[in-house]
Scaffold this active site. Structure first.
Site, short mmCIF file in Angstrom:
data_model
loop_
_atom_site.label_atom_id
_atom_site.label_comp_id
_atom_site.label_asym_id
_atom_site.label_seq_id
_atom_site.Cartn_x
_atom_site.Cartn_y
_atom_site.Cartn_z
N LYS A 272 0.82 -1.22 0.00
CA LYS A 272 0.00 0.00 0.00
C LYS A 272 0.85 1.27 0.00
O LYS A 272 0.60 2.19 -0.77
CB LYS A 272 -0.93 0.02 1.22
CG LYS A 272 -2.03 -1.02 1.19
CD LYS A 272 -3.00 -0.85 2.35
CE LYS A 272 -2.38 -1.17 3.70
NZ LYS A 272 -2.04 -2.59 3.86
N THR A 273 1.83 1.32 0.89
CA THR A 273 2.62 2.55 1.01
C THR A 273 3.41 2.82 -0.26
O THR A 273 3.45 3.95 -0.76
CB THR A 273 3.57 2.46 2.22
OG1 THR A 273 2.79 2.38 3.41
CG2 THR A 273 4.47 3.68 2.30
N GLU B 112 -3.92 5.81 1.59
CA GLU B 112 -3.91 4.38 1.87
C GLU B 112 -5.23 3.98 2.52
O GLU B 112 -5.83 4.75 3.26
CB GLU B 112 -2.76 4.02 2.80
CG GLU B 112 -1.41 4.14 2.14
CD GLU B 112 -0.29 3.54 2.98
OE1 GLU B 112 -0.57 2.54 3.69
OE2 GLU B 112 0.82 4.08 2.93
#
Length: 458
Positions: A122-123, A166
């Site tokens: 995600k990051t 996110e």
């Protein structure tokens, strides 16, 4: 649920203001003219940044911190109902929101919110999309779960139509979001202190996908098992990426450049293109395909997107080069799930080194117990593993396990493995044992990064 009127600034109190996401939300509200205060258990670079920006930050969580002039209290999922600030908020009957609910309300203020979900990546993917959107001069607002050097932190406040964030599945936080464009990168077992099992996790991701409106778009990895169950009957459009040629985005060929990065020839709906990254790891090609699909969906020029991806140097704690000691290369990585560990160690294997050391700090007792066998197999890819004590995070019960249990599993697989509970012992051990041209990766979602940083400073 309490609704914040973002046109009328009020006083918002953050319980756990020093967290990576909470601090970012607090900063957004400060820029919008809100009065912001909050508490955390310890001071940090993030709390100092907020203080300088105008927030009132209290160290220690106490009932007296909750004052009647507060209009709304925001809690993270890590705050338990016996927390004194939670108890006092309820006693005074003050309005309150979860972190995810606040984030969801913020997203409603933007014409095109973009939410990046998945067990892993995600990051990095959010950071890639962020770099592309900034390169395209869209003036986006960004909320990233890690530090990105190009924006000097984890938050950017823009005036454009895009809000990129996110979307974490833990405690079903992402179900409070309202994305116009949503991404699902992958789905695996994790956060089993909250979810019952993989099917429970998949159910939540299905609910997340259903939140995308009919005029929106879902971008999903079709390598997810039974992906069709997640997309069947959705009102929105769907685009896919993955390994197979039946996807909208798929890699025709991938070539590792070792520590210099990785490239891939990728087939897209607009034809073949080449993605080149400065960061290593095959998994990052899939992250980049998802980011490219998102950029294509909102009309960013392909030339701009590919140039931004070529310039992307990663976010902090994602295969981050930290320095050297005694000729040993030190890398730090946030990996705390077996799949993430496998991806990171596979990427490291393509980089020049003598022996590969992995200093791993398990994250939470529940995750360590539930995925013990998978952790052992993943970590056994290193030449030598050193384990610290488990980082408890939000947990207090050790469930009858420790890193010694994981050490025995790894050793049984034939990999040299040591368990040294405290950081000082680990540092002394590594100074004695690591030799010139070894590569050392500190790994985990806790504070294991301090080990590598201490070795470099020594």
């Amino acid at each position: 649920m309490y609704q914040i009127d973002f046109n009328i600034p009020s006083h918002i109190y953050f319980c756990g203001i020093g967290g990576i996401s909470m601090s970012g939300l607090a900063e957004i509200l400060l820029k919008r003219g809100f009065t912001v205060s909050g508490s955390d258990m310890r001071a940090s670079a993030l709390t100092e940044r907020l203080t300088q920006a105008g927030a009132r930050v209290l160290i220690g969580q106490k009932a007296e911190n909750i004052t009647p002039d507060i209009d709304c209290v925001v809690f993270t999922s890590a705050i338990h109902k016996d927390n004194p600030e939670y108890v006092e908020t309820m006693r005074q009957k003050l309005a309150f929101l979860s972190r995810a609910e606040l984030l969801g309300q913020l997203m409603k203020n933007y014409p095109c919110p973009i939410a990046v979900s998945g067990t892993h990546g995600k990051t990095t993917t959010t950071s890639m999309i962020s770099e592309i959107m900034m390169a395209a001069d869209t003036d986006p607002t960004l909320s990233i779960g890690g530090m990105l050097d190009s924006i000097g932190g984890n938050i950017r406040i823009g005036n454009g139509p895009y809000f990129v964030a996110e979307a974490c599945e833990y405690t079903n936080s992402f179900l409070s979001m309202y994305p116009k464009l949503a991404l699902i990168l992958n789905i695996e077992e994790d956060h089993l202190d909250f979810f019952k099992d993989l099917e429970d996790i998949r159910h939540s991701f299905r609910l997340f996908a259903q939140k995308v409106p009919a005029d929106g778009l879902l971008i999903i990895n079709r390598d997810i098992e039974n992906c069709g169950q997640l997309t069947q009957g959705l009102d929105c459009r769907v685009r896919t990426f993955g390994t197979a040629s039946s996807n909208d985005y798929w890699p025709l060929a991938i070539s590792s450049l070792g520590e210099r990065g990785i490239t891939a020839r990728v087939i897209t709906p607009e034809g073949e293109t080449e993605i080149a990254l400065r960061i290593p790891g095959k998994h990052n090609i899939y992250n980049a395909m998802a980011a490219l699909a998102a950029a294509d969906a909102v009309g960013v020029s392909r030339q701009i997107s590919l140039k931004a991806l070529r310039g992307f140097e990663g976010s902090r704690r994602r295969f981050e080069y930290k320095g050297e000691f005694n000729g040993v290369t030190v890398i730090d990585d946030y990996a705390h799930h077996p799949t993430e560990i496998t991806s990171t160690l596979t990427a490291a294997a393509d980089c020049p080194h003598n022996r590969l050391w992995c200093v791993f700090q398990p994250h939470t007792y529940s995750r360590t117990k539930a995925l013990m066998e998978d952790f052992a197999r993943a970590l056994a890819r290193a030449d030598v593993v050193v384990l610290s004590d488990i980082y408890p995070a939000r947990e207090t019960d050790n469930l009858g396990i420790s890193s010694a249990d994981l050490q025995r599993k790894i050793s049984a697989l034939g990999t040299e493995c040591y368990y040294l509970p405290d950081f000082e012992s680990i540092e002394k051990f590594l100074v004695k044992k690591c030799i010139h041209r070894d590569m050392l990766i500190t790994m985990g979602a806790g504070d294991i990064v301090k080990v590598g940083e201490a070795l470099i400073r020594a």
